[in-house]
Design a protein around this motif. Structure first.
Motif, PDB file in Angstrom:
ATOM      1  N   ALA A   1       9.927  12.088   2.403  1.00 55.51           N
ATOM      2  CA  ALA A   1      10.204  10.918   3.233  1.00 55.51           C
ATOM      3  C   ALA A   1       9.604  11.052   4.623  1.00 55.51           C
ATOM      4  O   ALA A   1       9.125  10.063   5.204  1.00 55.51           O
ATOM      5  N   ASP A   2       9.620  12.264   5.186  1.00 55.22           N
ATOM      6  CA  ASP A   2       9.067  12.468   6.533  1.00 55.22           C
ATOM      7  C   ASP A   2       7.589  12.085   6.588  1.00 55.22           C
ATOM      8  O   ASP A   2       7.144  11.412   7.520  1.00 55.22           O
ATOM      9  N   ARG A   3       6.846  12.499   5.589  1.00 53.38           N
ATOM     10  CA  ARG A   3       5.404  12.210   5.576  1.00 53.38           C
ATOM     11  C   ARG A   3       5.151  10.715   5.476  1.00 53.38           C
ATOM     12  O   ARG A   3       4.317  10.160   6.187  1.00 53.38           O
ATOM     13  N   VAL A   4       5.903  10.054   4.591  1.00 51.63           N
ATOM     14  CA  VAL A   4       5.724   8.612   4.404  1.00 51.63           C
ATOM     15  C   VAL A   4       6.142   7.847   5.661  1.00 51.63           C
ATOM     16  O   VAL A   4       5.465   6.913   6.102  1.00 51.63           O
ATOM     17  N   LEU A   5       7.261   8.248   6.257  1.00 47.58           N
ATOM     18  CA  LEU A   5       7.731   7.584   7.467  1.00 47.58           C
ATOM     19  C   LEU A   5       6.745   7.752   8.613  1.00 47.58           C
ATOM     20  O   LEU A   5       6.524   6.823   9.410  1.00 47.58           O
ATOM     21  N   GLU A   6       6.155   8.920   8.727  1.00 49.45           N
ATOM     22  CA  GLU A   6       5.155   9.143   9.772  1.00 49.45           C
ATOM     23  C   GLU A   6       3.968   8.213   9.593  1.00 49.45           C
ATOM     24  O   GLU A   6       3.450   7.635  10.562  1.00 49.45           O
ATOM     25  N   SER A   7       3.550   8.034   8.348  1.00 52.88           N
ATOM     26  CA  SER A   7       2.449   7.119   8.054  1.00 52.88           C
ATOM     27  C   SER A   7       2.821   5.684   8.409  1.00 52.88           C
ATOM     28  O   SER A   7       2.033   4.944   9.003  1.00 52.88           O
ATOM     29  N   MET A   8       4.052   5.285   8.075  1.00 51.82           N
ATOM     30  CA  MET A   8       4.518   3.924   8.372  1.00 51.82           C
ATOM     31  C   MET A   8       4.650   3.706   9.876  1.00 51.82           C
ATOM     32  O   MET A   8       4.332   2.628  10.388  1.00 51.82           O
ATOM     33  N   GLU A   9       5.115   4.735  10.575  1.00 47.54           N
ATOM     34  CA  GLU A   9       5.251   4.620  12.033  1.00 47.54           C
ATOM     35  C   GLU A   9       3.897   4.459  12.701  1.00 47.54           C
ATOM     36  O   GLU A   9       3.755   3.703  13.675  1.00 47.54           O
TER      37      GLU A   9
ATOM     38  N   GLY B   1       0.814  -1.212   0.000  1.00 49.99           N
ATOM     39  CA  GLY B   1       0.000   0.000   0.000  1.00 49.99           C
ATOM     40  C   GLY B   1       0.846   1.258   0.000  1.00 49.99           C
ATOM     41  O   GLY B   1       0.545   2.228  -0.706  1.00 49.99           O
ATOM     42  N   VAL B   2       1.927   1.243   0.795  1.00 50.22           N
ATOM     43  CA  VAL B   2       2.825   2.395   0.839  1.00 50.22           C
ATOM     44  C   VAL B   2       3.484   2.600  -0.527  1.00 50.22           C
ATOM     45  O   VAL B   2       3.582   3.725  -1.031  1.00 50.22           O
ATOM     46  N   CYS B   3       3.914   1.498  -1.133  1.00 46.17           N
ATOM     47  CA  CYS B   3       4.542   1.592  -2.466  1.00 46.17           C
ATOM     48  C   CYS B   3       3.554   2.171  -3.481  1.00 46.17           C
ATOM     49  O   CYS B   3       3.935   2.987  -4.335  1.00 46.17           O
ATOM     50  N   ALA B   4       2.291   1.741  -3.378  1.00 47.79           N
ATOM     51  CA  ALA B   4       1.275   2.235  -4.309  1.00 47.79           C
ATOM     52  C   ALA B   4       1.049   3.733  -4.135  1.00 47.79           C
ATOM     53  O   ALA B   4       0.895   4.471  -5.120  1.00 47.79           O
ATOM     54  N   GLN B   5       1.038   4.180  -2.879  1.00 51.32           N
ATOM     55  CA  GLN B   5       0.861   5.612  -2.614  1.00 51.32           C
ATOM     56  C   GLN B   5       1.996   6.434  -3.221  1.00 51.32           C
ATOM     57  O   GLN B   5       1.778   7.490  -3.822  1.00 51.32           O
ATOM     58  N   ILE B   6       3.223   5.927  -3.028  1.00 50.95           N
ATOM     59  CA  ILE B   6       4.386   6.644  -3.590  1.00 50.95           C
ATOM     60  C   ILE B   6       4.316   6.650  -5.108  1.00 50.95           C
ATOM     61  O   ILE B   6       4.587   7.665  -5.757  1.00 50.95           O
TER      62      ILE B   6
END
Length: 216
Positions: free
Chosen positions: A113-121, A96-101
């Motif tokens: 990267a900060d936004r994506v990492l926050e979502s993953m965290e 899902g994260v890969c699809a969003q990117i």
């Protein structure tokens, strides 16, 4: 039969066969005439079962428990299905994260990267794990041999120190220096042996078994 025959019958490498022997999963007999390993038909059948379980990514320790009878096949498959379901959920989250990117059509320079990492965290706090389970499993294998080696090294080092201290407290009653060296050499040799065994074990963990199912 010889290991070359077993390799052809089972479809795994000689390196894997020897690895399973070292792990205690396989105990072939010995030829009385030349001392070579003599694999039986039962060994071939068992190796095929190991191959099947490893292709399903069942851990070595689970297979060991199955062989000893400490774990039933039904329970093992039930436990492993739960692990696979968790892994599937983790992979789906990563997908899902890969699809969003991908959908953002961002180039690497513009990737937030900060936004994506926050979502993953946030997802990790909910139970998702973004990590390579295979690497984590391999790292876990290092803990036991290294821990045991450190304990033995500490004990042997303490023994050497105790021997040297005991003979220096009363120099007039101490035996010849050659005897002291000989006594201290015993734990020293053990230390060298432990370090050599640890090196071999780490080397085995790094490349002893071809883990990927495609290798079988």
């Amino acid at each position: 039969m010889k290991i070359n025959q077993v390799e052809q019958l089972v479809g795994i490498t000689k390196g894997n066969i020897r690895f399973y022997e070292k792990e205690g999963l396989l105990t072939p007999g010995r030829n009385n005439e030349n001392g070579y390993r003599d694999y039986s038909d039962a060994d071939v059948v068992w190796l095929k079962k190991i191959k099947l379980l490893r292709m399903l990514d069942v851990p070595i320790e689970e297979i060991r428990l199955l062989r000893s009878g400490s774990l039933t096949l039904e329970d093992a498959m039930g436990r492993h299905m739960i692990q696979l379901q968790r892994r599937q959920a983790n992979l789906a989250a990563a997908q899902g994260v890969c699809a969003q990117i991908k959908d953002s059509r961002s180039q690497l320079d513009a990737l937030d990267a900060d936004r994506v990492l926050e979502s993953m965290e946030r997802q990790e706090q909910e139970g998702t794990k973004f990590m390579n389970v295979g690497k984590q499993d391999k790292l876990t294998r290092y803990v036991s041999p290294i821990g045991a080696a450190v304990l033995i090294l500490v004990l042997m080092g303490a023994l050497i120190a105790l021997v040297v201290w005991g003979f220096t407290v009363s120099p007039e009653e101490a035996p010849p220096i050659g005897v002291i060296i000989a006594i201290a050499a015993i734990p020293a040799v053990m230390i060298i042996g432990v370090l050599a065994a640890l090196y071999q074990r780490i080397k085995q963990i790094r490349g002893g078994e071809e883990d990927a199912a495609a290798q079988y």
